[in-house]
Scaffold this motif. Sequence first.
Motif, PDB file in Angstrom:
ATOM      1  N   THR A   4       0.847  -1.185   0.000  1.00 21.81           N
ATOM      2  CA  THR A   4       0.000   0.000   0.000  1.00 21.81           C
ATOM      3  C   THR A   4       0.887   1.241   0.000  1.00 21.81           C
ATOM      4  O   THR A   4       2.104   1.169   0.205  1.00 21.81           O
ATOM      5  N   ARG A   5       0.246   2.366  -0.197  1.00 22.66           N
ATOM      6  CA  ARG A   5       0.966   3.646  -0.164  1.00 22.66           C
ATOM      7  C   ARG A   5       1.645   3.849   1.193  1.00 22.66           C
ATOM      8  O   ARG A   5       2.811   4.263   1.255  1.00 22.66           O
ATOM      9  N   GLU A   6       0.934   3.542   2.248  1.00 18.30           N
ATOM     10  CA  GLU A   6       1.468   3.741   3.595  1.00 18.30           C
ATOM     11  C   GLU A   6       2.670   2.838   3.843  1.00 18.30           C
ATOM     12  O   GLU A   6       3.685   3.263   4.437  1.00 18.30           O
ATOM     13  N   LYS A  10       6.541   3.989   4.565  1.00 17.45           N
ATOM     14  CA  LYS A  10       7.259   3.518   5.750  1.00 17.45           C
ATOM     15  C   LYS A  10       8.536   2.794   5.354  1.00 17.45           C
ATOM     16  O   LYS A  10       9.588   2.947   5.999  1.00 17.45           O
ATOM     17  N   THR A  11       8.462   2.011   4.279  1.00 17.64           N
ATOM     18  CA  THR A  11       9.635   1.292   3.783  1.00 17.64           C
ATOM     19  C   THR A  11      10.735   2.262   3.384  1.00 17.64           C
ATOM     20  O   THR A  11      11.917   2.058   3.699  1.00 17.64           O
ATOM     21  N   ALA A  15      14.459   2.666   5.039  1.00 12.13           N
ATOM     22  CA  ALA A  15      15.636   2.529   4.186  1.00 12.13           C
ATOM     23  C   ALA A  15      16.533   3.754   4.307  1.00 12.13           C
ATOM     24  O   ALA A  15      17.769   3.639   4.304  1.00 12.13           O
ATOM     25  N   ASN A  16      15.934   4.923   4.445  1.00 14.28           N
ATOM     26  CA  ASN A  16      16.724   6.143   4.582  1.00 14.28           C
ATOM     27  C   ASN A  16      17.489   6.172   5.899  1.00 14.28           C
ATOM     28  O   ASN A  16      18.597   6.704   5.962  1.00 14.28           O
ATOM     29  N   LYS A  17      16.912   5.585   6.929  1.00 13.59           N
ATOM     30  CA  LYS A  17      17.629   5.497   8.202  1.00 13.59           C
ATOM     31  C   LYS A  17      18.849   4.585   8.068  1.00 13.59           C
ATOM     32  O   LYS A  17      19.890   4.824   8.676  1.00 13.59           O
ATOM     33  N   LEU A  55       9.500   3.249  -4.526  1.00 10.70           N
ATOM     34  CA  LEU A  55      10.331   2.078  -4.224  1.00 10.70           C
ATOM     35  C   LEU A  55      11.392   1.783  -5.282  1.00 10.70           C
ATOM     36  O   LEU A  55      12.172   0.850  -5.105  1.00 10.70           O
ATOM     37  N   HIS A  56      11.465   2.556  -6.353  1.00  9.89           N
ATOM     38  CA  HIS A  56      12.343   2.165  -7.464  1.00  9.89           C
ATOM     39  C   HIS A  56      13.807   2.068  -7.065  1.00  9.89           C
ATOM     40  O   HIS A  56      14.550   1.258  -7.615  1.00  9.89           O
ATOM     41  N   ASP A  57      14.240   2.877  -6.102  1.00 10.51           N
ATOM     42  CA  ASP A  57      15.639   2.873  -5.655  1.00 10.51           C
ATOM     43  C   ASP A  57      15.795   2.262  -4.264  1.00 10.51           C
ATOM     44  O   ASP A  57      16.806   2.502  -3.601  1.00 10.51           O
ATOM     45  N   ILE A  58      14.816   1.475  -3.822  1.00 12.00           N
ATOM     46  CA  ILE A  58      14.824   1.002  -2.439  1.00 12.00           C
ATOM     47  C   ILE A  58      16.052   0.147  -2.125  1.00 12.00           C
ATOM     48  O   ILE A  58      16.452   0.023  -0.961  1.00 12.00           O
TER      49      ILE A  58
END
Length: 199
Positions: A4-6, A10-11, A15-17, A55-58
Motif C-alpha cells: 500500500t501507499r502507507e 514507511k519502507t 531505508a533512509n535510516k 520504491l524504485h531505488d529502495i
Amino acid sequence: MELTREIAEKTLEEANKANPGPWYDHSKYVAFACQNIASHCQEMDENLAYVYGILHDIGRYAGVTSEKHLIDGYRYCIERGWKKAAQICISHAFMIKDISTYIGISDVPIEDKEFMARYVKEAVYDDYDYLVQLCDALALPTGFCLLEKRFVDVTIRYGTHPATVERWKVTLGIKEYFEKKMGCSIYDCLPGVIENSFR
C-alpha cells in the motif's frame, strides 16, 4: 504483504535510516511525478504509480552502491511478495533492454550480472515500467526538472557511455508517448519544474 501507499512510505523511511542520502528525496519526487502523470492517463492507477516510484531505488537501503542497488531492491521486494515493484527496481535502469547499457559502475558478482541480463531481456514492460523510467529522469533531490537538466546531472556524475545518447532518445520517446496519452505536456503536472530547473 500487501503493498500500500502507507507501507511503501514507511519502507522508504526505514531505508533512509539505514543509508541516508539524496536518493531519499529523489525517490519522493519520482513518486509524485509518477502519481501526477498517471492521474492524467486512462487505465493507470495513480496510487500504484506512486508506490512504484517511491520504491524504485529502495535497494539503496543496503549502502552506497551503483549497479548493486538494482538487484538489492529486486530481492528486497521479492522477499515481501511485491513482484511488480521488484521488476521496476531493475527495469527503471534499462529503458534499453540490454544490460550493457547500464551507465554506472558494475559492482555485482558475475552471477547477479548474468541474472539481471536474462531478467531484463525477458521482462515484459508495461506503462508503469515506462513511467518510472521517465520520472526517474524528471526528479532531482531538490524537485522536478526538465529532462535535459537531469541528463546533464547524471552525465556529470557518471561520465559518458556508448549508450548515453540512445538512452536520451528512448527517454524522450517515452515522454512523447505519455504526452499523447495525457493530451498535454508532462511538465504541466510537475509543480515548480521551471524554477527548479533554472535555479
